[in-house]
Design a protein around this motif. Structure first.
Motif, PDB file in Angstrom:
ATOM      1  N   THR A  27     -12.809 -14.569  -3.150  1.00 55.24           N
ATOM      2  CA  THR A  27     -12.999 -14.580  -1.701  1.00 55.24           C
ATOM      3  C   THR A  27     -13.671 -13.305  -1.222  1.00 55.24           C
ATOM      4  N   GLY A  31     -17.304 -13.007   0.541  1.00 52.40           N
ATOM      5  CA  GLY A  31     -17.464 -12.320   1.817  1.00 52.40           C
ATOM      6  C   GLY A  31     -18.443 -11.155   1.719  1.00 52.40           C
ATOM      7  N   THR A 117     -19.216 -14.756  11.851  1.00 54.27           N
ATOM      8  CA  THR A 117     -19.539 -15.579  10.680  1.00 54.27           C
ATOM      9  C   THR A 117     -18.939 -15.001   9.398  1.00 54.27           C
ATOM     10  N   THR A 118     -18.730 -13.666   9.373  1.00 53.91           N
ATOM     11  CA  THR A 118     -18.074 -13.075   8.199  1.00 53.91           C
ATOM     12  C   THR A 118     -16.637 -13.566   8.080  1.00 53.91           C
ATOM     13  N   VAL A 119     -15.929 -13.601   9.216  1.00 54.28           N
ATOM     14  CA  VAL A 119     -14.555 -14.120   9.203  1.00 54.28           C
ATOM     15  C   VAL A 119     -14.551 -15.580   8.759  1.00 54.28           C
ATOM     16  N   ILE A 120     -15.517 -16.343   9.302  1.00 52.49           N
ATOM     17  CA  ILE A 120     -15.577 -17.756   8.919  1.00 52.49           C
ATOM     18  C   ILE A 120     -15.915 -17.893   7.431  1.00 52.49           C
ATOM     19  N   SER A 121     -16.834 -17.043   6.954  1.00 50.39           N
ATOM     20  CA  SER A 121     -17.208 -17.128   5.540  1.00 50.39           C
ATOM     21  C   SER A 121     -16.046 -16.751   4.630  1.00 50.39           C
ATOM     22  N   ILE A 122     -15.241 -15.776   5.037  1.00 49.92           N
ATOM     23  CA  ILE A 122     -14.074 -15.400   4.226  1.00 49.92           C
ATOM     24  C   ILE A 122     -13.081 -16.560   4.155  1.00 49.92           C
ATOM     25  N   ALA A 123     -12.861 -17.218   5.311  1.00 49.61           N
ATOM     26  CA  ALA A 123     -11.954 -18.374   5.315  1.00 49.61           C
ATOM     27  C   ALA A 123     -12.501 -19.496   4.436  1.00 49.61           C
ATOM     28  N   LEU A 124     -13.805 -19.761   4.590  1.00 48.97           N
ATOM     29  CA  LEU A 124     -14.401 -20.797   3.746  1.00 48.97           C
ATOM     30  C   LEU A 124     -14.406 -20.381   2.278  1.00 48.97           C
ATOM     31  N   TRP A 126     -12.171 -18.502   0.800  1.00 49.79           N
ATOM     32  CA  TRP A 126     -10.807 -18.697   0.317  1.00 49.79           C
ATOM     33  C   TRP A 126     -10.561 -20.161  -0.040  1.00 49.79           C
ATOM     34  N   ALA A 127     -11.043 -21.058   0.832  1.00 54.89           N
ATOM     35  CA  ALA A 127     -10.853 -22.482   0.572  1.00 54.89           C
ATOM     36  C   ALA A 127     -11.678 -22.931  -0.633  1.00 54.89           C
TER      37      ALA A 127
END
Length: 436
Positions: A27, A31, A117-124, A126-127
């Motif tokens: 993750t 990121g 988008t960095t926060v969203i990319s980290i969440a994605l 992780w998934a």
């Protein structure tokens, strides 16, 4: 002292900073790559927009018309309103300020967008990392459940042929080999226990008979003791065979310069009385064949092959023994006449405690050929066996050839040329370095 502390510090800091969970590491990697690529994209966009806007302002400021050389730029040009120069300067300054404010707003808004988008990319990330590692977690949990009791289970990983599928197939192959080894070990232990239990039971019966029989005489005691001594010798041979099999399966500890011709001659000399008693005819062709290995184990291999060929032969049968160099390998082959063996049974002969056409009480434990196979594997040799037409067995052991002169002899010294024995009908061709 300070240098050692400084050299150790980066490693300890790296261990503290790098997370232990691979999902978290993936993750963070996703990121970091997204932030890096986003920052590069933002920089390129900023430079392109900045250059395009600056060029537009420059063109607009020059649209007031060219001035003659040597003229005062503060003075109004002919044909233009008197205040057109000041208006142009004010317009240019305002445009520069407006351009700087726009570029600042662009930079701030792009940074905010990059952060979101960095926060969203980290969440994605992780998934996605969890989705990618899910097959590994499944394989790990399945492998943890597998033990000696359920070693037959497999991962049976489906899906496309990728690295994970290859890993699962590799683990399944390893589990298959472990299952085969465990089954072979269980059979070996059971057969060894049976082989040892039978003479122990007989020894107990003989001792009990000697104690219970009140009318026993000295001759009966002597007879029982002779039988006990015979059983004890059989047990000693069995234990020696088991130890040899175990040591040969561990591998070769000693590497010596050997010659198959020398070892084979010594084995034939040892077995000659037994061959004569059984009335067998020996046809041998012994040529020098140099190799590297354990002399005791290689000699035991040749002895077991010859012993098997003698004991499982027919009265007046034939023995064929040959050593040579073929296809870059040192070869020893033994063939014998005997009872017919089906091709399906040949491989089973090399398993421990397998006896064809024999009974358990014939002083054979079925370990001879299994020891041959183990010794050959320990020396990197290939072992080939096939049933002979009309009965008997043909076995070939091919060892890696040692590059040496033909005049080299094994560690036990020089052996004279072999002389055939007329009584046993030997047809032996002994090639020495002198004869080629």
């Amino acid at each position: 002292m300070r240098l050692s502390v400084l050299t150790r510090f980066p490693q300890s800091a790296y261990r503290l900073l790098v997370p232990k969970r691979i999902r978290l590491r993936l993750t963070l990697l996703y990121g970091f790559l997204f932030v890096l690529s986003g920052a590069v994209l933002l920089l390129i966009t900023y430079l392109l927009v900045s250059n395009a806007t600056s060029s537009f302002i420059t063109v607009e400021s020059k649209s007031a018309g060219p001035q003659s050389p040597g003229s005062d730029p503060d003075k109004p040009s002919a044909g233009l309103p008197p205040d057109i120069g000041g208006v142009a300067r004010q317009f240019g300054e305002q445009s520069v300020r407006q351009h700087g404010a726009q570029m600042h707003d662009l930079l701030v808004q792009s940074g905010i967008a990059l952060g979101i988008t960095t926060v969203i990319s980290i969440a994605l990330g992780w998934a996605v990392a969890g989705r990618v590692l899910r097959p590994l977690r499944t394989m790990t949990s399945t492998i943890r459940r597998i033990s000696a009791r359920n070693v037959h289970e497999r991962l049976a990983f489906g899906g496309p042929r990728d690295e994970l599928t290859e890993l699962a197939d590799t683990v399944d192959g390893l589990l298959g080999r472990l299952e085969t080894a465990l089954d072979s070990h269980k059979r070996f232990v059971a057969n060894a226990a049976h082989e040892l239990r039978t003479p122990l039971t007989l020894e107990h019966a003989l001792l009990e008979e000697s104690l219970i029989d009140r009318d026993a005489t000295l001759d009966s005691f002597r007879e029982n003791f002779e039988r006990l001594l015979t059983i004890s010798k059989q047990q000693a041979r069995l234990l020696e065979s088991l130890l040899t099999l175990s040591s040969s399966e561990r591998g070769v500890d000693r590497q010596e310069r050997l010659d198959l011709a020398v070892l084979t001659r010594q084995v034939v000399d040892t077995f000659r009385p037994k061959i004569e008693r059984r009335g067998l005819r020996l046809e041998a062709s012994i040529e020098s064949a140099a190799l590297t290995g354990d002399s005791a184990l290689v000699e035991r291999l040749v002895a077991n092959l010859l012993d098997n060929a003698v004991d499982y032969n027919v009265p007046g049968g034939l023995l064929e023994l040959r050593t040579a160099v073929e296809n870059g390998r040192a070869v020893v082959s033994v063939a014998n006449t005997g009872q017919e063996i089906s091709p399906e049974q040949v491989d089973r002969l090399f398993e421990p405690f397998q006896r064809l056409h024999r009974t358990a009480g014939d002083d054979h434990h079925g370990l001879g050929l299994s020891i041959v196979r183990a010794i050959a594997a320990a020396h990197g040799a290939t072992l080939t066996a096939r049933a002979r037409p009309g009965g008997g067995l043909y076995v070939v052991a091919a060892f890696p050839l040692r590059r040496a002169s033909a005049s080299h002899v094994g560690p036990r010294g020089h052996q004279p040329p072999y002389v055939p024995n007329a009584r046993t009908g030997d047809s032996l061709l002994a090639r020495t370095p002198e004869s080629g």
